[in-house]
Scaffold this motif. Structure first.
Motif, PDB file in Angstrom:
ATOM      1  N   ALA A 241      10.207  -3.685   3.211  1.00  0.00           N
ATOM      2  CA  ALA A 241      10.170  -2.212   3.578  1.00  0.00           C
ATOM      3  C   ALA A 241       9.176  -1.339   3.209  1.00  0.00           C
ATOM      4  O   ALA A 241       8.697  -0.597   3.874  1.00  0.00           O
ATOM      5  CB  ALA A 241      11.630  -1.820   2.831  1.00  0.00           C
ATOM      6  N   ALA A 242       8.393  -1.783   2.073  1.00  0.00           N
ATOM      7  CA  ALA A 242       7.313  -1.140   1.690  1.00  0.00           C
ATOM      8  C   ALA A 242       6.229  -1.293   2.819  1.00  0.00           C
ATOM      9  O   ALA A 242       5.436  -0.546   3.228  1.00  0.00           O
ATOM     10  CB  ALA A 242       6.840  -1.535   0.259  1.00  0.00           C
ATOM     11  N   ILE A 243       5.926  -2.567   2.977  1.00  0.00           N
ATOM     12  CA  ILE A 243       4.926  -2.869   4.091  1.00  0.00           C
ATOM     13  C   ILE A 243       5.153  -2.107   5.273  1.00  0.00           C
ATOM     14  O   ILE A 243       4.341  -1.842   5.884  1.00  0.00           O
ATOM     15  CB  ILE A 243       4.993  -4.367   4.215  1.00  0.00           C
ATOM     16  N   GLY A 244       6.320  -1.982   5.797  1.00  0.00           N
ATOM     17  CA  GLY A 244       6.920  -1.369   7.016  1.00  0.00           C
ATOM     18  C   GLY A 244       6.370   0.011   6.911  1.00  0.00           C
ATOM     19  O   GLY A 244       6.479   0.843   8.020  1.00  0.00           O
ATOM     20  N   MET A 245       6.442   0.727   5.625  1.00  0.00           N
ATOM     21  CA  MET A 245       5.864   2.396   5.643  1.00  0.00           C
ATOM     22  C   MET A 245       4.268   2.378   5.666  1.00  0.00           C
ATOM     23  O   MET A 245       3.819   3.508   5.628  1.00  0.00           O
ATOM     24  CB  MET A 245       6.275   2.846   4.110  1.00  0.00           C
ATOM     25  N   MET A 246       3.597   1.336   5.723  1.00  0.00           N
ATOM     26  CA  MET A 246       2.032   1.496   5.601  1.00  0.00           C
ATOM     27  C   MET A 246       1.489   1.638   7.067  1.00  0.00           C
ATOM     28  O   MET A 246       2.160   1.283   8.330  1.00  0.00           O
ATOM     29  CB  MET A 246       1.481   0.029   5.038  1.00  0.00           C
ATOM     30  N   ASP A 247       0.451   2.095   7.078  1.00  0.00           N
ATOM     31  CA  ASP A 247      -0.520   2.178   8.228  1.00  0.00           C
ATOM     32  C   ASP A 247      -1.132   0.862   8.831  1.00  0.00           C
ATOM     33  O   ASP A 247      -1.617   0.642   9.632  1.00  0.00           O
ATOM     34  CB  ASP A 247      -1.328   3.591   8.171  1.00  0.00           C
ATOM     35  N   ALA A 248      -1.562   0.102   7.657  1.00  0.00           N
ATOM     36  CA  ALA A 248      -2.112  -0.997   7.866  1.00  0.00           C
ATOM     37  C   ALA A 248      -1.947  -1.785   6.831  1.00  0.00           C
ATOM     38  O   ALA A 248      -1.782  -1.462   5.532  1.00  0.00           O
ATOM     39  CB  ALA A 248      -3.774  -0.855   8.093  1.00  0.00           C
ATOM     40  N   PHE A 249      -2.093  -3.362   6.795  1.00  0.00           N
ATOM     41  CA  PHE A 249      -1.974  -4.257   5.548  1.00  0.00           C
ATOM     42  C   PHE A 249      -3.029  -5.237   5.814  1.00  0.00           C
ATOM     43  O   PHE A 249      -3.188  -5.654   6.769  1.00  0.00           O
ATOM     44  CB  PHE A 249      -0.528  -4.737   5.914  1.00  0.00           C
ATOM     45  N   VAL A 250      -3.782  -5.592   4.643  1.00  0.00           N
ATOM     46  CA  VAL A 250      -4.774  -6.407   4.687  1.00  0.00           C
ATOM     47  C   VAL A 250      -4.233  -7.241   3.499  1.00  0.00           C
ATOM     48  O   VAL A 250      -3.997  -7.295   2.553  1.00  0.00           O
ATOM     49  CB  VAL A 250      -6.142  -5.876   4.080  1.00  0.00           C
ATOM     50  N   SER A 251      -4.287  -8.692   4.000  1.00  0.00           N
ATOM     51  CA  SER A 251      -3.796  -9.777   3.546  1.00  0.00           C
ATOM     52  C   SER A 251      -4.403 -11.091   3.588  1.00  0.00           C
ATOM     53  O   SER A 251      -5.087 -11.305   4.570  1.00  0.00           O
ATOM     54  CB  SER A 251      -2.476  -9.857   3.500  1.00  0.00           C
ATOM     55  N   VAL A 252      -4.576 -12.081   2.594  1.00  0.00           N
ATOM     56  CA  VAL A 252      -4.963 -13.282   2.709  1.00  0.00           C
ATOM     57  C   VAL A 252      -4.034 -14.123   3.542  1.00  0.00           C
ATOM     58  O   VAL A 252      -2.810 -13.593   3.985  1.00  0.00           O
ATOM     59  CB  VAL A 252      -5.377 -13.982   1.440  1.00  0.00           C
ATOM     60  N   ASP A 253      -4.155 -15.217   3.817  1.00  0.00           N
ATOM     61  CA  ASP A 253      -3.011 -16.090   4.743  1.00  0.00           C
ATOM     62  C   ASP A 253      -1.914 -16.197   3.641  1.00  0.00           C
ATOM     63  O   ASP A 253      -1.955 -16.882   2.819  1.00  0.00           O
ATOM     64  CB  ASP A 253      -3.651 -17.515   5.153  1.00  0.00           C
ATOM     65  N   SER A 254      -1.035 -15.648   3.997  1.00  0.00           N
ATOM     66  CA  SER A 254       0.283 -15.270   2.993  1.00  0.00           C
ATOM     67  C   SER A 254       1.391 -14.991   3.534  1.00  0.00           C
ATOM     68  O   SER A 254       1.490 -14.514   4.847  1.00  0.00           O
ATOM     69  CB  SER A 254      -0.015 -14.334   1.799  1.00  0.00           C
ATOM     70  N   GLY A 255       2.752 -15.155   2.657  1.00  0.00           N
ATOM     71  CA  GLY A 255       4.092 -14.840   3.315  1.00  0.00           C
ATOM     72  C   GLY A 255       4.075 -13.359   3.734  1.00  0.00           C
ATOM     73  O   GLY A 255       4.718 -13.083   4.651  1.00  0.00           O
ATOM     74  N   PRO A 256       3.601 -12.300   2.670  1.00  0.00           N
ATOM     75  CA  PRO A 256       3.626 -11.019   3.262  1.00  0.00           C
ATOM     76  C   PRO A 256       2.986 -10.737   4.413  1.00  0.00           C
ATOM     77  O   PRO A 256       3.162  -9.795   4.996  1.00  0.00           O
ATOM     78  CB  PRO A 256       3.023 -10.419   1.832  1.00  0.00           C
ATOM     79  N   ALA A 257       1.825 -11.579   4.876  1.00  0.00           N
ATOM     80  CA  ALA A 257       1.172 -11.286   5.989  1.00  0.00           C
ATOM     81  C   ALA A 257       2.112 -11.314   7.247  1.00  0.00           C
ATOM     82  O   ALA A 257       2.065 -10.588   8.018  1.00  0.00           O
ATOM     83  CB  ALA A 257       0.061 -12.222   6.402  1.00  0.00           C
ATOM     84  N   HIS A 258       3.120 -12.329   6.914  1.00  0.00           N
ATOM     85  CA  HIS A 258       4.001 -12.660   8.211  1.00  0.00           C
ATOM     86  C   HIS A 258       5.138 -11.655   8.241  1.00  0.00           C
ATOM     87  O   HIS A 258       5.820 -11.208   9.247  1.00  0.00           O
ATOM     88  CB  HIS A 258       4.517 -13.907   7.950  1.00  0.00           C
TER      89      HIS A 258
END
Length: 342
Positions: A241-258
């Motif tokens: 839900a928090a990621i859905g509130m963001m304007d952009a997300f920067v991540s290494v190759d990870s579960g949260p990236a998916h």
């Protein structure tokens, strides 16, 4: 359906749920998932039960959990079992449950040229996989949104950018957080965060409780008041839900990236040793930009090099300024980024 993998693995199996519901309308579809990923499947409209397997790698002979699970599977008397795990012990467990029919990777071998999502559909018996949606799905609730809103309190109306530095249990590697195979140096995240803050953006640092020491190191390098440290403060659904509130997300190759791809948040992924064709995040509602400079040894996943790599030059070659440019593209004009996603 059996898919007891990590967060990203499980999300890439969700297109199969929609396909099964379409093929077998009104049927009860249950999923056996790993304990860590099972919550992501909650509230899925095509699901009946989600059975969480906490100790997924423990042999059946010494696993009380799997013995109890077997009794439940037999009692359910399934007509069809879709096994989306390649490890033989999962197939053995399902065979012990005696469903009417079993399909999966034991019949349809994994095609390394295709994404895992496409392979899952093929293994589930969908010959028309190429025409079906491959993007994962997460169905959030008001409770999930409230959890996220209670943690992610940022300046308004500044754009919000998430930074995610971790992936998987740290104990699996003898390397420190900086030198892990898929890791990007924490100093790079600090440099990126400072540049974003200088442009008036609010930063949300995400991660598990195990990631928190590394995330705190990043936080120490950022300007006061420019960030929220949410590492270890959210459930996996609260994180989504928090990621859905963001304007952009920067991540290494990870579960949260998916997760970002599933909830429709514009995503920048820093890619190194993974097999891009198989495991890159797939987004249907927002662009996914992959930043990478693969050396000759990449991808090393699934090869002996993975265990002997002395230095992850594939990740070292990614510079903060190019990640900044990609992030600004997503924040300033995400629609234009759709044309350059790669």
């Amino acid at each position: 359906m059996v898919r007891a993998g990590a967060l990203g693995d499980t999300l890439m199996a969700t297109p199969v749920l929609r396909a099964l519901a379409t093929r077998y309308p009104g049927s009860a579809i249950d999923v056996l998932a790993s304990g860590v990923a099972a919550p992501l499947l909650a509230n899925h409209p095509h699901l009946g039960r989600v059975v969480a397997l906490k100790w997924r790698n423990l042999p059946f002979a010494i696993s009380l959990e799997k013995r109890a699970l077997l009794r439940r599977l037999r009692e359910a008397s399934y007509d069809l079992a879709v096994v989306l795990e390649q490890a033989p012990h999962y197939l053995d467990l399902v065979r012990r449950a005696r469903p009417g029919r079993i399909i999966g990777f034991h019949e349809t071998p994994f095609d390394p040229a295709l994404s895992s999502a496409a392979n899952n559909l093929r293994a589930a018996g969908f010959d028309d996989w190429a025409t079906r949606p491959l993007a994962p799905e997460i169905f959030l609730t008001d409770r999930d949104l409230a959890e996220a809103a209670g943690v992610v309190t940022v300046r308004e109306p500044s754009p919000v950018v998430g930074l995610h530095s971790g992936y998987g249990p740290v104990r699996r590697s003898k390397r420190n957080q900086d030198g892990r195979l898929r890791g990007w140096k924490l100093e790079n995240f600090i440099d990126l965060g400072r540049e974003l803050a200088a442009r008036g953006m609010s930063i949300v640092l995400t991660g598990s409780a195990e990631d928190r020491p590394a995330v705190e190191r990043i936080a120490q390098g950022l300007p006061a008041g420019s960030f929220v440290n949410a590492a270890g403060a959210l459930s996996v659904r609260g994180l989504a839900a928090a990621i859905g509130m963001m304007d952009a997300f920067v991540s290494v190759d990870s579960g949260p990236a998916h997760i970002a791809a599933a909830v429709g948040t514009p995503l920048v992924v820093l890619w190194g040793p993974g097999i891009l064709e198989q495991t890159r995040p797939i987004g249907a509602r927002a662009p996914v930009l992959i930043v990478r400079h693969p050396p000759p040894c990449a991808p090393c996943y699934g090869t002996p090099l993975m265990r002997t790599c002395p230095r992850n030059i594939c990740m070292e070659s990614i510079a903060p300024d190019e990640v900044l440019r990609a992030t600004l593209t997503l924040v300033d004009n995400p629609q234009s980024a759709i044309d350059i996603q790669h």
